[in-house]
Design an enzyme around this catalytic site. Structure first.
Site, PDB file in Angstrom:
ATOM      1  N   GLY A  56       0.844  -1.267   0.025  1.00  0.00           N
ATOM      2  CA  GLY A  56      -0.178   0.047   0.070  1.00  0.00           C
ATOM      3  C   GLY A  56       0.871   1.401  -0.077  1.00  0.00           C
ATOM      4  N   THR A  57       1.645   1.297   0.682  1.00  0.00           N
ATOM      5  CA  THR A  57       2.842   2.617   0.745  1.00  0.00           C
ATOM      6  C   THR A  57       3.208   2.928  -0.363  1.00  0.00           C
ATOM      7  OG1 THR A  57       3.380   1.838   3.239  1.00  0.00           O
ATOM      8  CG2 THR A  57       4.860   3.440   2.040  1.00  0.00           C
ATOM      9  N   ASN A  83      -8.339   3.603   8.529  1.00  0.00           N
ATOM     10  CA  ASN A  83      -7.785   2.500   9.059  1.00  0.00           C
ATOM     11  C   ASN A  83      -7.883   2.617  10.611  1.00  0.00           C
ATOM     12  OD1 ASN A  83      -5.978   4.670   8.249  1.00  0.00           O
ATOM     13  ND2 ASN A  83      -4.350   3.716   9.543  1.00  0.00           N
ATOM     14  N   GLN A 128      -7.847  -0.450   3.162  1.00  0.00           N
ATOM     15  CA  GLN A 128      -8.561  -0.984   3.959  1.00  0.00           C
ATOM     16  C   GLN A 128      -9.801  -1.499   3.441  1.00  0.00           C
ATOM     17  OE1 GLN A 128      -7.953  -1.726   7.174  1.00  0.00           O
ATOM     18  NE2 GLN A 128      -5.891  -0.665   7.374  1.00  0.00           N
ATOM     19  N   SER A 174      -3.321  -3.424  -0.793  1.00  0.00           N
ATOM     20  CA  SER A 174      -2.145  -4.009  -0.412  1.00  0.00           C
ATOM     21  C   SER A 174      -2.764  -5.551   0.142  1.00  0.00           C
ATOM     22  CB  SER A 174      -1.737  -3.420   1.007  1.00  0.00           C
ATOM     23  OG  SER A 174      -0.910  -3.941   1.627  1.00  0.00           O
ATOM     24  N   CYS A 189       0.982   2.158  12.700  1.00  0.00           N
ATOM     25  CA  CYS A 189       2.335   2.826  12.720  1.00  0.00           C
ATOM     26  C   CYS A 189       2.374   3.474  14.129  1.00  0.00           C
ATOM     27  CB  CYS A 189       2.185   4.135  11.645  1.00  0.00           C
ATOM     28  SG  CYS A 189       1.598   3.528  10.191  1.00  0.00           S
TER      29      CYS A 189
END
Ligand SMILES: Cc1ncc(COP(=O)(O)O)c(C=O)c1O
Length: 387
Positions: free
Chosen positions: A72-73, A152, A180, A200, A326
């Protein structure tokens, strides 16, 4: 047998049996490099292209609109980079929201350093962004709008179709971070109208370190990683064939069982929410109606350091989180909650319980039994330290 209860599925999920079985042949039997012309290579290439077909079908895209990434990033970074590159000097204004994942927010900060102006929309108390709000922020030089499909931290599902229509009324490219949402709620890129979409695999029972970026044919990505010319020359590097095969199997499985899973998850989630809200001074965060099927998130009075509750739950074998992956190891208030209007102190009491199809009613009953006692204990411990 592992007796722990895992309820942090917004952070990551267990790989499903079907995804695992789809991956295994590409580690040892068919381990070839998809760029090689001999049989090993061609078998890997076939797996790659079959996977692309499966992933594109799951979201209503064309095969040539799916690019595999490391997750995803990378998809978020690449999407923003692509549109800025494509638009060049046409405009230097980007609109996004205060509740995006840091994969989007940090990339936008970088773009700010490159001369872009960034407008971040503030959500309402449910974490929603309206089309009218977006309309007001649009300028003549806006080149990109990036708004997530589902949050998220609080699970709110945003009205992407309407937001996208607003963007398109002004001929502005629309990206959505659907990390998500993918394989959890129905997604059809054509009916939504989005131009770019990030996914992701590890969020829907696929492996970690693999994802995809959908880019509508008419938009075209910008070359992102240079090297051997894989992914049509836009994103070089030998493809993660086992991971990609696992991602395809996971998204296909998710899409096939979308309604049944959503029904199961919604029933468990609602039971959990109903019970938890009986604890005095505890509140649901996010949209009570438009939220991800398996997502329950709360804040509570007197729980300033939410991480303590997470540790207490962990001591009982319950793996939950304080807001986002995170920030799980820090007590920094989730930026999403403060953007939604919660003060810093209450934002630090965030508790996120995110379910998967593997969770059972028995597990929810255990959480429902233990949580009120733990919140009570936490409050009593706090009182003692004050005295
Ligand atoms: C909304 C959102 N976007 C992006 C990401 C980053 O995805 P990945 O872990 O695959 O890099 C996450 C992961 O938590 C997320 O929740």
């Amino acid at each position: 047998m592992d007796e722990r209860i895992y309820v942090d599925n917004s952070a990551t999920t267990a790989v499903s049996e079907r995804a695992l079985q789809a991956m295994l042949p590409y580690f040892r039997e068919n381990f070839g490099n998809p760029s090689a012309i001999y049989s090993y290579g061609q078998e890997a290439k076939k797996a790659l292209e079959d996977s692309r077909r499966i992933v594109s079908k799951a979201i209503g895209a064309l095969n040539n609109e799916i690019y595999f990434t490391s997750g995803g990033t990378e998809s978020d970074n690449w999407a923003i980079h692509s549109v800025c590159k494509l638009k060049g000097e046409a405009g230097k204004h980007i609109i996004s929201t205060e509740i995006e994942h840091s994969a989007v927010l940090r990339t936008l900060e970088k773009m700010r350093g490159e001369g872009y102006e960034i407008s971040l929309l503030r959500p309402d108390k449910n974490g929603q962004i309206s089309a009218a709000q977006l309309e007001n922020a649009i300028r003549k030089d806006t080149v990109l709008i990036s708004i997530m499909m589902a949050n998220n931290v609080v699970g709110t599902v945003l009205p992407i179709k309407e937001l996208c229509e607003t963007a398109h009324k002004h001929h502005i490219i629309f990206h959505t971070d659907a990390v998500q949402a993918a394989a959890h709620i129905p997604i059809n890129v054509r009916s939504l109208g989005v131009d770019l979409l990030s996914m992701s695999a590890h969020k829907f029972h696929g492996p970690k370190g693999v994802g995809a970026l959908f880019v509508r044919v008419a938009v075209k990505p910008a070359a992102y990683i240079s090297g051997g010319g894989q992914e049509k020359g836009y994103r070089s590097g030998t493809e993660n064939v086992p991971g990609i095969a696992g991602m395809a199997a996971a998204i296909e499985e998710g899409a096939e069982n979308l309604q049944n899973n959503a029904r199961h998850l919604t029933a468990l989630r609602d039971k959990l929410i109903e019970h938890t809200l009986k604890i005095p001074g505890i509140y649901l965060t996010g949209d009570p109606a438009n939220r991800l099927p398996g997502h329950a998130s709360f804040v509570f009075e007197g729980g300033k350091e939410g991480a303590r509750l997470i540790n207490m739950l962990n001591d009982e074998g319950i793996c939950a989180s304080s807001g986002s992956a995170c920030s799980a190891s820090s007590i920094e208030a989730p930026h999403v909650l403060t953007a939604m209007g919660y003060d810093k102190e209450i934002a630090q009491s965030a508790l996120r319980i995110s379910l998967s199809r593997y969770n059972t009613e028995k597990e929810i009953d255990t959480i429902n039994r233990r949580l009120p006692l733990l919140v009570d204990e936490l409050r009593r411990r706090k009182e003692k330290t004050i005295l």
